[in-house]
Design a protein around this motif. Sequence first.
Motif, short mmCIF file in Angstrom:
data_model
loop_
_atom_site.label_atom_id
_atom_site.label_comp_id
_atom_site.label_asym_id
_atom_site.label_seq_id
_atom_site.Cartn_x
_atom_site.Cartn_y
_atom_site.Cartn_z
N LEU A 1 0.83 -1.21 0.00
CA LEU A 1 0.00 0.00 0.00
C LEU A 1 0.86 1.26 0.00
CD1 LEU A 1 -3.10 0.09 0.04
CD2 LEU A 1 -2.98 0.69 2.46
N GLU A 2 0.49 2.20 -0.86
CA GLU A 2 1.19 3.48 -0.94
C GLU A 2 0.16 4.60 -0.85
OE1 GLU A 2 4.62 4.51 -3.67
OE2 GLU A 2 3.00 5.61 -4.66
N CYS A 3 0.50 5.63 -0.09
CA CYS A 3 -0.38 6.78 0.07
C CYS A 3 0.34 8.04 -0.36
CB CYS A 3 -0.81 6.92 1.54
SG CYS A 3 -1.81 8.38 1.90
N THR A 4 -0.30 8.78 -1.27
CA THR A 4 0.23 10.07 -1.72
C THR A 4 -0.84 11.12 -1.49
OG1 THR A 4 1.55 8.97 -3.43
CG2 THR A 4 1.18 11.35 -3.67
N ARG A 5 -0.44 12.22 -0.85
CA ARG A 5 -1.39 13.30 -0.59
C ARG A 5 -0.74 14.63 -0.96
NH1 ARG A 5 -4.95 12.58 4.75
NH2 ARG A 5 -6.28 13.83 3.39
N ALA A 6 -1.48 15.45 -1.71
CA ALA A 6 -1.00 16.75 -2.17
C ALA A 6 0.36 16.61 -2.87
CB ALA A 6 -0.89 17.72 -1.00
N GLY A 7 0.51 15.56 -3.66
CA GLY A 7 1.74 15.34 -4.41
C GLY A 7 2.89 14.82 -3.60
N ARG A 8 2.67 14.52 -2.31
CA ARG A 8 3.76 14.04 -1.45
C ARG A 8 3.49 12.59 -1.05
NH1 ARG A 8 5.11 13.43 4.01
NH2 ARG A 8 3.02 14.05 4.69
N ARG A 9 4.49 11.75 -1.20
CA ARG A 9 4.33 10.36 -0.78
C ARG A 9 4.42 10.30 0.74
NH1 ARG A 9 8.57 5.94 -2.71
NH2 ARG A 9 9.75 6.86 -1.00
N VAL A 10 3.35 9.85 1.36
CA VAL A 10 3.30 9.75 2.83
C VAL A 10 3.94 8.45 3.29
CG1 VAL A 10 1.78 9.75 4.85
CG2 VAL A 10 1.17 11.12 2.84
N PHE A 11 3.60 7.34 2.63
CA PHE A 11 4.25 6.07 2.93
C PHE A 11 4.07 5.15 1.72
CE2 PHE A 11 -0.04 5.67 4.83
CZ PHE A 11 -0.53 4.58 4.12
N SER A 12 4.86 4.08 1.70
CA SER A 12 4.73 3.09 0.62
C SER A 12 5.23 1.75 1.13
CB SER A 12 5.54 3.51 -0.62
OG SER A 12 6.92 3.53 -0.33
N GLY A 13 4.82 0.71 0.42
CA GLY A 13 5.29 -0.63 0.75
C GLY A 13 4.70 -1.23 2.00
N VAL A 14 3.53 -0.80 2.43
CA VAL A 14 2.92 -1.32 3.66
C VAL A 14 2.12 -2.57 3.34
CG1 VAL A 14 1.28 -0.85 5.51
CG2 VAL A 14 2.86 0.94 4.76
N SER A 15 2.46 -3.67 4.00
CA SER A 15 1.75 -4.94 3.81
C SER A 15 1.55 -5.60 5.17
CB SER A 15 2.53 -5.89 2.90
OG SER A 15 2.71 -5.34 1.62
N PHE A 16 0.36 -6.12 5.41
CA PHE A 16 0.10 -6.91 6.62
C PHE A 16 -1.23 -7.63 6.48
CE2 PHE A 16 -1.62 -2.69 7.43
CZ PHE A 16 -2.87 -2.93 8.02
#
Length: 225
Positions: A14-29
């Motif tokens: 899972l990757e989250c991008t907000r307002a053009g900024r990557r908040v996090f990426s590669g989240v798996s569980f």
Amino acid sequence: MAEVLGNGLSVRDLECTRAGRRVFSGVSFDVAPGDVVQVRGANGSGKSSLLRLLCGLLQPSRGEVQWCGQRIGARDAGFEDDVAYMGHADGLSGDLSVLENLHFCLHVAGRVGAEVELAEVLHDLRLAHRAHEHVRQLSQGQRRRLNLARVVLSRRRLWLLDEPCAGLDAQGEQHFDAYLAEHLRQGGLAVVTTHRDIGRDGPCAQALEMDSFNDADSLDSDHRP
């Protein structure tokens, strides 16, 4: 793994991008029935954004969330019926009384005849004496306890809780721990952001460290000292 795919929550890359900024990426569980994942991390690490992605309020820029083997999307009606989400905004109507808010929540959750349980929860959370008062008259801590009552009474399988103990005193925290433990004993699942260690005296928690979201080993199933 089969139990998770068939009955639980699965998060992949899972990757989250907000307002053009990557908040996090590669989240798996994965979360199987009876499991709780404790999401930890510094402010700005994406804890709240992760919960919003899990309940469909945000869409990931990459990756997917599966519930009972089916990929979920925003406002997926079948998924919404299984989820109780508790964010920073309480979602309560200040112009309605405590009881009126809870009766509305029970109606939405499709629960009929839960008056005895409702009274018990209000008593446990020290809100029974405020039952007929407008919610706008409650303190922040009381509104937080009322929001917790809403989650408990919903009896939904998956709890997504963002700092549920914020504003609670020690007794309120004890009641939260007891409610969570009972939810898990009944086969429920939970993903909880909190700075408290909810795995020490209660259910064994997996810990998802958002500060190391690019680390494949960030999910630690035994984080307790």
